[in-house]
Design a protein around this motif. Structure first.
Motif, PDB file in Angstrom:
ATOM      1  N   GLY A 107      10.251   6.627  -4.671  1.00  0.00           N
ATOM      2  CA  GLY A 107       9.531   6.677  -3.988  1.00  0.00           C
ATOM      3  C   GLY A 107       8.494   5.778  -3.399  1.00  0.00           C
ATOM      4  O   GLY A 107       9.091   4.478  -4.294  1.00  0.00           O
ATOM      5  N   GLY A 108       7.207   5.781  -3.422  1.00  0.00           N
ATOM      6  CA  GLY A 108       6.625   6.865  -4.092  1.00  0.00           C
ATOM      7  C   GLY A 108       6.948   7.996  -5.839  1.00  0.00           C
ATOM      8  O   GLY A 108       8.138   7.188  -5.876  1.00  0.00           O
ATOM      9  N   ALA A 109       6.481   9.134  -5.908  1.00  0.00           N
ATOM     10  CA  ALA A 109       7.395   9.801  -6.996  1.00  0.00           C
ATOM     11  C   ALA A 109       8.314  10.691  -5.973  1.00  0.00           C
ATOM     12  O   ALA A 109       7.890  11.623  -5.202  1.00  0.00           O
ATOM     13  N   CYS A 131      11.785   7.615 -11.673  1.00  0.00           N
ATOM     14  CA  CYS A 131      11.197   8.932 -12.023  1.00  0.00           C
ATOM     15  C   CYS A 131      10.514   8.097 -12.744  1.00  0.00           C
ATOM     16  O   CYS A 131      10.940   6.787 -13.143  1.00  0.00           O
ATOM     17  N   ASN A 132       8.807   8.408 -12.551  1.00  0.00           N
ATOM     18  CA  ASN A 132       7.708   7.373 -12.877  1.00  0.00           C
ATOM     19  C   ASN A 132       7.475   8.077 -14.358  1.00  0.00           C
ATOM     20  O   ASN A 132       6.242   7.641 -14.952  1.00  0.00           O
ATOM     21  N   LEU A 133       8.101   8.914 -14.691  1.00  0.00           N
ATOM     22  CA  LEU A 133       7.742   9.431 -16.338  1.00  0.00           C
ATOM     23  C   LEU A 133       6.606  10.977 -15.723  1.00  0.00           C
ATOM     24  O   LEU A 133       7.052  11.481 -15.904  1.00  0.00           O
ATOM     25  N   LEU A 189       3.580   9.022  -0.988  1.00  0.00           N
ATOM     26  CA  LEU A 189       3.119  10.275  -2.039  1.00  0.00           C
ATOM     27  C   LEU A 189       3.897   9.810  -3.478  1.00  0.00           C
ATOM     28  O   LEU A 189       4.715   9.537  -3.812  1.00  0.00           O
ATOM     29  N   CYS A 190       2.712   9.021  -4.182  1.00  0.00           N
ATOM     30  CA  CYS A 190       3.106   9.788  -5.749  1.00  0.00           C
ATOM     31  C   CYS A 190       1.683  10.264  -6.420  1.00  0.00           C
ATOM     32  O   CYS A 190       0.603  10.211  -5.945  1.00  0.00           O
ATOM     33  N   ASN A 191       2.033  10.136  -7.325  1.00  0.00           N
ATOM     34  CA  ASN A 191       0.759  10.768  -8.839  1.00  0.00           C
ATOM     35  C   ASN A 191       0.536   9.750  -9.294  1.00  0.00           C
ATOM     36  O   ASN A 191      -0.836   9.506 -10.212  1.00  0.00           O
ATOM     37  N   GLN A 192       0.545   8.498  -9.354  1.00  0.00           N
ATOM     38  CA  GLN A 192       0.131   7.154  -9.867  1.00  0.00           C
ATOM     39  C   GLN A 192      -0.142   6.523  -8.879  1.00  0.00           C
ATOM     40  O   GLN A 192       0.005   6.448  -7.236  1.00  0.00           O
ATOM     41  N   THR A 193      -0.620   5.506  -9.310  1.00  0.00           N
ATOM     42  CA  THR A 193      -1.746   3.852  -8.696  1.00  0.00           C
ATOM     43  C   THR A 193      -1.527   3.092  -9.138  1.00  0.00           C
ATOM     44  O   THR A 193      -2.239   2.032  -9.453  1.00  0.00           O
ATOM     45  N   CYS A 194      -0.321   2.232  -9.407  1.00  0.00           N
ATOM     46  CA  CYS A 194       0.175   1.090 -10.567  1.00  0.00           C
ATOM     47  C   CYS A 194       0.342  -0.281  -9.509  1.00  0.00           C
ATOM     48  O   CYS A 194      -0.256  -0.568  -8.067  1.00  0.00           O
ATOM     49  N   ARG A 195      -0.478  -1.668 -10.600  1.00  0.00           N
ATOM     50  CA  ARG A 195      -1.217  -2.226 -10.020  1.00  0.00           C
ATOM     51  C   ARG A 195       0.248  -2.941  -9.589  1.00  0.00           C
ATOM     52  O   ARG A 195      -0.072  -3.924  -8.525  1.00  0.00           O
ATOM     53  N   HIS A 196       1.523  -2.974  -9.957  1.00  0.00           N
ATOM     54  CA  HIS A 196       2.747  -4.330  -9.457  1.00  0.00           C
ATOM     55  C   HIS A 196       3.227  -3.208  -8.229  1.00  0.00           C
ATOM     56  O   HIS A 196       4.131  -4.049  -7.508  1.00  0.00           O
ATOM     57  N   CYS A 197       3.217  -1.966  -7.780  1.00  0.00           N
ATOM     58  CA  CYS A 197       3.748  -1.583  -7.087  1.00  0.00           C
ATOM     59  C   CYS A 197       4.289  -2.167  -6.049  1.00  0.00           C
ATOM     60  O   CYS A 197       2.624  -2.398  -5.452  1.00  0.00           O
ATOM     61  N   HIS A 198       5.151  -2.335  -5.508  1.00  0.00           N
ATOM     62  CA  HIS A 198       5.964  -2.710  -3.623  1.00  0.00           C
ATOM     63  C   HIS A 198       6.047  -1.880  -3.039  1.00  0.00           C
ATOM     64  O   HIS A 198       6.153  -2.096  -2.004  1.00  0.00           O
ATOM     65  N   ASP A 236       3.496   0.695  -2.700  1.00  0.00           N
ATOM     66  CA  ASP A 236       1.564   0.588  -2.113  1.00  0.00           C
ATOM     67  C   ASP A 236       1.704   2.371  -2.066  1.00  0.00           C
ATOM     68  O   ASP A 236       0.765   2.497  -1.138  1.00  0.00           O
ATOM     69  N   ALA A 237       2.514   2.798  -3.169  1.00  0.00           N
ATOM     70  CA  ALA A 237       2.473   3.883  -3.540  1.00  0.00           C
ATOM     71  C   ALA A 237       0.855   4.584  -3.677  1.00  0.00           C
ATOM     72  O   ALA A 237       0.625   4.269  -4.540  1.00  0.00           O
ATOM     73  N   GLY A 238       0.748   6.207  -3.769  1.00  0.00           N
ATOM     74  CA  GLY A 238      -0.373   6.501  -4.109  1.00  0.00           C
ATOM     75  C   GLY A 238      -0.472   7.865  -3.644  1.00  0.00           C
ATOM     76  O   GLY A 238       0.330   8.551  -2.984  1.00  0.00           O
ATOM     77  N   GLN A 288      -1.348  -1.419 -16.815  1.00  0.00           N
ATOM     78  CA  GLN A 288      -0.136  -1.835 -15.893  1.00  0.00           C
ATOM     79  C   GLN A 288       0.105  -0.725 -14.718  1.00  0.00           C
ATOM     80  O   GLN A 288      -0.294  -0.454 -13.218  1.00  0.00           O
ATOM     81  N   ARG A 289      -0.308   0.830 -15.497  1.00  0.00           N
ATOM     82  CA  ARG A 289       0.008   1.686 -14.711  1.00  0.00           C
ATOM     83  C   ARG A 289      -1.126   2.897 -14.683  1.00  0.00           C
ATOM     84  O   ARG A 289      -0.559   4.294 -13.877  1.00  0.00           O
ATOM     85  N   GLY A 290      -2.050   2.591 -15.589  1.00  0.00           N
ATOM     86  CA  GLY A 290      -3.134   3.933 -15.186  1.00  0.00           C
ATOM     87  C   GLY A 290      -3.399   4.093 -16.602  1.00  0.00           C
ATOM     88  O   GLY A 290      -2.061   4.340 -17.329  1.00  0.00           O
TER      89      GLY A 290
END
Ligand code: SF4
Ligand code: SF4
Length: 328
Positions: free
Chosen positions: A81-83, A108-110, A37-46, A48-50, A147-149
């Motif tokens: 995580g995720g976040a 942390c994704n900030l 579970l994450c509040n972002q959906t980054c292109r490089h995410c290994h 596959d969080a979102g 990259q990160r949105g």
């Protein structure tokens, strides 16, 4: 006709360099991935969080993690995580681990620090002296947002200012703030110390932001980044870059030697990347946190694959940044 590049296996490369197969030497870090579970959906995410992912660590598994810390001398709980802060048991785990006197790292994704419903999170982290390791792949807005949105850079800067205001990254403060760089595309990261200097100069001049150190991390050819590589037909050339940059001097510092990775269901892996590839610890080992045994797991054979070339290329790469000092 295009020449097809024959990839050696990672173990073949070790044999070619007369290096023994990889084994762990101890467990100093328990790295737990509390879910996708994450509040972002980054292109490089290994990972596959979102925001729509539902796989998160239950409180029961979190209790088993804390129990392992209580029964061992593992010095660091590294939460990712995720976040990770979105997991309902996150704050409980931080409090318990700190009460046991362990170092706690929050990857942390900030942006979560300025998200609705998480307004008191920076103060919580500061109060418990949690080390923050935060992704910021560039000091330029257009590169981070690519990259990160959209708006991620703006919100990241806002979060960094809040952290600085609480003492994170400031001289003589016990609150450590580490930034993480990963390349924007299929190339190796630049020299870590030189890039740290550039980050420090630019973030200070542009935004008045301070931090303690910068980690450079190589993009791993797995999950979303692998998909992008294949889509853009760059997979072979990227793997060739990693293989040709194989550096035997990185072997001693590989994080799998001293880290054990735990997934949201309590399953055990040699590292977070193996976790993402569903490659658990070898079958002679305890496979779940409920069966944890420090002595047995401290001497395990590491499960390897082509992605391991991401850790051994150039200056090397790990969750603690590059593995080698610069050569010049
Ligand atoms: S890279 Fe980090 S912030 Fe981005 S989607 Fe993945 S887990 Fe979330
Ligand atoms: S990906 Fe890196 S950390 Fe993981 S097992 Fe391979 S070399 Fe070790």
């Amino acid at each position: 006709m295009t020449e097809i590049y024959q990839l050696p296996s990672f173990d073949e490369m070790l044999a070619e360099h007369h290096i023994a197969t990889l084994h762990s030497s101890n467990i100093r870090v328990l790295q737990i991935n509390v879910g996708k579970l994450c509040n972002q959906t980054c292109r490089h995410c290994h990972v596959d969080a979102g925001p729509s992912r539902r796989e998160i660590m239950s409180h029961k598994v979190a209790e088993s993690v804390i129990d392992v810390l209580r029964r061992s001398d593992i010095s660091t709980l590294d939460i990712t995580g995720g976040a990770p802060e979105m997991n309902p048991s996150f704050r409980w785990m931080v409090q318990e681990a700190r009460q046991l006197g362990r170092q706690v790292i929050d990857r942390c994704n900030l942006t979560i620090l300025v998200a609705n419903g998480f307004e008191d999170l920076p103060e919580f982290l500061a109060e418990h002296q949690v080390e923050i390791v935060a992704s910021l792949p560039c000091y330029l807005e257009e590169n981070v947002d690519a990259q990160r949105g959209q708006f991620v850079f703006h919100r990241s800067i806002e979060a960094l200012k809040r952290l600085n205001g609480l003492g994170y990254g400031q001289p003589d403060s016990p609150l450590t703030l580490t930034l993480v760089f990963n390349p924007l595309g299929p190339k190796l990261p630049p020299d870590q110390l030189k890039l740290e200097d550039a980050y420090r100069r630019e973030l200070r001049i542009r935004y008045g932001i301070e931090f303690n150190r910068l980690f450079t991390i190589t993009n791993m050819p797995i999950n979303r980044f692998l998909f992008d590589l294949r889509e853009s037909q760059q997979y072979e050339s990227y793997m060739q870059t990693l293989v040709e940059a194989f550096n035997p001097a990185t072997m001693d510092g590989l994080m799998c030697r001293t880290t054990l990775s735990v997934d949201w269901q309590g399953n055990l892996y040699d590292c977070d990347f193996n976790q993402m590839l569903a490659m658990p610890v070898t079958d002679q080992m305890p496979r779940n946190i409920t069966d944890f045994d420090l002595t047995t797991l401290s001497n395990r054979r590491i499960v390897t694959g082509p992605h391991c070339f991401g850790c051994t290329a150039g200056a090397g790469s790990s969750c603690q940044g590059s593995l080698q000092p610069p050569t010049n």
